[in-house]
Design a protein around this motif. Sequence first.
Motif, PDB file in Angstrom:
ATOM      1  N   PHE A 295      39.607  30.972  42.116  1.00 31.89           N
ATOM      2  CA  PHE A 295      39.071  31.502  43.373  1.00 31.89           C
ATOM      3  C   PHE A 295      39.826  32.765  43.791  1.00 31.89           C
ATOM      4  O   PHE A 295      39.259  33.676  44.375  1.00 31.89           O
ATOM      5  CB  PHE A 295      39.189  30.451  44.491  1.00 31.89           C
ATOM      6  CG  PHE A 295      38.069  29.438  44.518  1.00 31.89           C
ATOM      7  CD1 PHE A 295      37.194  29.289  43.457  1.00 31.89           C
ATOM      8  CD2 PHE A 295      37.896  28.627  45.628  1.00 31.89           C
ATOM      9  CE1 PHE A 295      36.162  28.345  43.486  1.00 31.89           C
ATOM     10  CE2 PHE A 295      36.880  27.689  45.674  1.00 31.89           C
ATOM     11  CZ  PHE A 295      36.015  27.543  44.606  1.00 31.89           C
ATOM     12  N   ASP A 296      41.132  32.798  43.511  1.00 34.39           N
ATOM     13  CA  ASP A 296      41.995  33.867  43.990  1.00 34.39           C
ATOM     14  C   ASP A 296      41.939  35.082  43.074  1.00 34.39           C
ATOM     15  O   ASP A 296      42.915  35.458  42.424  1.00 34.39           O
ATOM     16  CB  ASP A 296      43.435  33.357  44.122  1.00 34.39           C
ATOM     17  CG  ASP A 296      44.355  34.371  44.788  1.00 34.39           C
ATOM     18  OD1 ASP A 296      43.831  35.270  45.462  1.00 34.39           O
ATOM     19  OD2 ASP A 296      45.585  34.268  44.627  1.00 34.39           O
ATOM     20  N   ASP A 297      40.754  35.693  43.002  1.00 30.41           N
ATOM     21  CA  ASP A 297      40.535  36.856  42.150  1.00 30.41           C
ATOM     22  C   ASP A 297      39.412  37.661  42.799  1.00 30.41           C
ATOM     23  O   ASP A 297      38.343  37.116  43.097  1.00 30.41           O
ATOM     24  CB  ASP A 297      40.145  36.427  40.739  1.00 30.41           C
ATOM     25  CG  ASP A 297      39.853  37.604  39.823  1.00 30.41           C
ATOM     26  OD1 ASP A 297      40.743  37.977  39.041  1.00 30.41           O
ATOM     27  OD2 ASP A 297      38.727  38.140  39.883  1.00 30.41           O
ATOM     28  N   ASN A 298      39.628  38.945  43.028  1.00 29.83           N
ATOM     29  CA  ASN A 298      38.657  39.757  43.759  1.00 29.83           C
ATOM     30  C   ASN A 298      37.286  39.789  43.095  1.00 29.83           C
ATOM     31  O   ASN A 298      36.254  39.598  43.740  1.00 29.83           O
ATOM     32  CB  ASN A 298      39.179  41.189  43.933  1.00 29.83           C
ATOM     33  CG  ASN A 298      40.280  41.281  44.975  1.00 29.83           C
ATOM     34  OD1 ASN A 298      40.521  40.342  45.724  1.00 29.83           O
ATOM     35  ND2 ASN A 298      40.956  42.410  45.023  1.00 29.83           N
TER      36      ASN A 298
ATOM     37  N   THR B  47      35.549  36.438  43.118  1.00 28.99           N
ATOM     38  CA  THR B  47      35.089  36.106  44.468  1.00 28.99           C
ATOM     39  C   THR B  47      33.715  36.712  44.715  1.00 28.99           C
ATOM     40  O   THR B  47      32.824  36.066  45.284  1.00 28.99           O
ATOM     41  CB  THR B  47      36.082  36.619  45.526  1.00 28.99           C
ATOM     42  OG1 THR B  47      37.326  35.929  45.365  1.00 28.99           O
ATOM     43  CG2 THR B  47      35.565  36.375  46.935  1.00 28.99           C
TER      44      THR B  47
ATOM     45  N   ARG C 150      31.274  34.620  42.740  1.00 18.55           N
ATOM     46  CA  ARG C 150      31.029  33.335  43.414  1.00 18.55           C
ATOM     47  C   ARG C 150      30.142  33.531  44.643  1.00 18.55           C
ATOM     48  O   ARG C 150      29.201  32.755  44.872  1.00 18.55           O
ATOM     49  CB  ARG C 150      32.378  32.718  43.801  1.00 18.55           C
ATOM     50  CG  ARG C 150      32.314  31.449  44.608  1.00 18.55           C
ATOM     51  CD  ARG C 150      33.659  30.711  44.549  1.00 18.55           C
ATOM     52  NE  ARG C 150      34.792  31.596  44.740  1.00 18.55           N
ATOM     53  CZ  ARG C 150      35.376  31.821  45.911  1.00 18.55           C
ATOM     54  NH1 ARG C 150      34.939  31.230  47.001  1.00 18.55           N
ATOM     55  NH2 ARG C 150      36.424  32.618  45.998  1.00 18.55           N
ATOM     56  N   ASN C 151      30.421  34.566  45.409  1.00 16.39           N
ATOM     57  CA  ASN C 151      29.602  34.837  46.588  1.00 16.39           C
ATOM     58  C   ASN C 151      28.168  35.186  46.203  1.00 16.39           C
ATOM     59  O   ASN C 151      27.221  34.838  46.925  1.00 16.39           O
ATOM     60  CB  ASN C 151      30.208  35.980  47.408  1.00 16.39           C
ATOM     61  CG  ASN C 151      31.485  35.575  48.118  1.00 16.39           C
ATOM     62  OD1 ASN C 151      31.757  34.396  48.289  1.00 16.39           O
ATOM     63  ND2 ASN C 151      32.276  36.558  48.538  1.00 16.39           N
TER      64      ASN C 151
ATOM     65  N   GLN D 187      26.440  31.907  45.663  1.00 15.15           N
ATOM     66  CA  GLN D 187      26.218  31.207  46.927  1.00 15.15           C
ATOM     67  C   GLN D 187      25.122  31.875  47.757  1.00 15.15           C
ATOM     68  O   GLN D 187      24.255  31.193  48.317  1.00 15.15           O
ATOM     69  CB  GLN D 187      27.523  31.152  47.729  1.00 15.15           C
ATOM     70  CG  GLN D 187      28.580  30.244  47.114  1.00 15.15           C
ATOM     71  CD  GLN D 187      29.900  30.298  47.857  1.00 15.15           C
ATOM     72  OE1 GLN D 187      30.419  31.378  48.142  1.00 15.15           O
ATOM     73  NE2 GLN D 187      30.459  29.145  48.183  1.00 15.15           N
TER      74      GLN D 187
ATOM     75  N   ASP E  52      37.292  25.002  42.131  1.00 14.92           N
ATOM     76  CA  ASP E  52      38.286  25.967  41.675  1.00 14.92           C
ATOM     77  C   ASP E  52      39.150  25.322  40.592  1.00 14.92           C
ATOM     78  O   ASP E  52      39.873  24.361  40.849  1.00 14.92           O
ATOM     79  CB  ASP E  52      39.156  26.386  42.867  1.00 14.92           C
ATOM     80  CG  ASP E  52      40.220  27.427  42.499  1.00 14.92           C
ATOM     81  OD1 ASP E  52      40.247  27.859  41.340  1.00 14.92           O
ATOM     82  OD2 ASP E  52      40.998  27.797  43.401  1.00 14.92           O
TER      83      ASP E  52
ATOM     84  N   THR F 179      35.442  47.335  41.853  1.00 13.14           N
ATOM     85  CA  THR F 179      35.622  46.510  43.047  1.00 13.14           C
ATOM     86  C   THR F 179      35.745  47.416  44.270  1.00 13.14           C
ATOM     87  O   THR F 179      35.943  48.628  44.156  1.00 13.14           O
ATOM     88  CB  THR F 179      36.896  45.656  42.937  1.00 13.14           C
ATOM     89  OG1 THR F 179      38.033  46.531  42.851  1.00 13.14           O
ATOM     90  CG2 THR F 179      36.853  44.753  41.714  1.00 13.14           C
TER      91      THR F 179
END
Length: 311
Positions: A30-33, A36, A39-40, A43, A58, A251
């Motif tokens: 989860f802790d990766d720009n 993320t 994942r978003n 969702q 995660d 990014t």
Amino acid sequence: MTKFLMTTALMASLGSAAAAENIGVSMALFDDNFLTVLRNGMQDYAAGLDGVTLQIEDAQNDVGRQLNQIQNFVALGVDAIIVNPVDTDATVAMSNLAAEAGIPLVYVNRQPVNVDSLPENQAFVASNELESGTLQTQEVCRLLKEEGKGEGARAVVMMGELSNQAARIRTQDIHDVIATEECGFIEVVEEQTAMWSRTQGADLMTNWLSAGIEFDAVIANNDEMAIGAIQALKTSGVAMDAVIVAGIDATADALAAMEAGDLDVTVFQNAAGQGQGAVDAALRLSRGEDVDSKVYVPFELVTPANIADYQ
């Protein structure tokens, strides 16, 4: 067919599905720009579909944890599984778990080691890594020539996690471009992993500078490491117009660094598009529809000249 095309009609048909569908998702971290955004993307897309639920876990960069998550999804009887693998060499066991349970499985973003022999009802959604490092290094080559460094240029390479297929392919892309007659003037003087991390990228760059390594370009497998390199260069008083810095992913932080004049090259990888494509492929497979085993979302070169198109 290798490119994934999303149409309004397809989105409408997915949104009209009557039966509730549950997709188990195991993310490497989860802790990766970048992940993320990926994942978003999943969702946000699923939120617009009737009756589609994502259960996202995660794996915390732990292969064993990820295998347990897949086993739990199987036990829960989910309609499909999406995996962003921690270790792309560990995907055979994941494929077997899903295949034995008769549950469709979609790998997203990171290429599984068994990509060319996936069981039926499984697919891979990503961007073709043969494009990423190639576009990146070709632009670095062009910029070096433009700056009058077309002879004897030196480059350092920051690699991602070597357990990750993307890191290996992106690094090979760099060497393949440098092996061409057009860009053969570039010499790689240092090449080490910084584990996709901004912090480790900064530490690695600091070590190189302390060791007196001289270079004209930094070619990083992702933007986070490139940004870390920039931070270390600036802390050490190196003028950013004296070195070319290149990353991959485009990014938000990378685009900000480019706008500030610090990052020279990045390559847009459509994380949200990959996430949407993975959910779509999982739903199609769960409904017995045909899906290409490899679904590619194209990479795109980003430079200061076209940055406005990506901000």
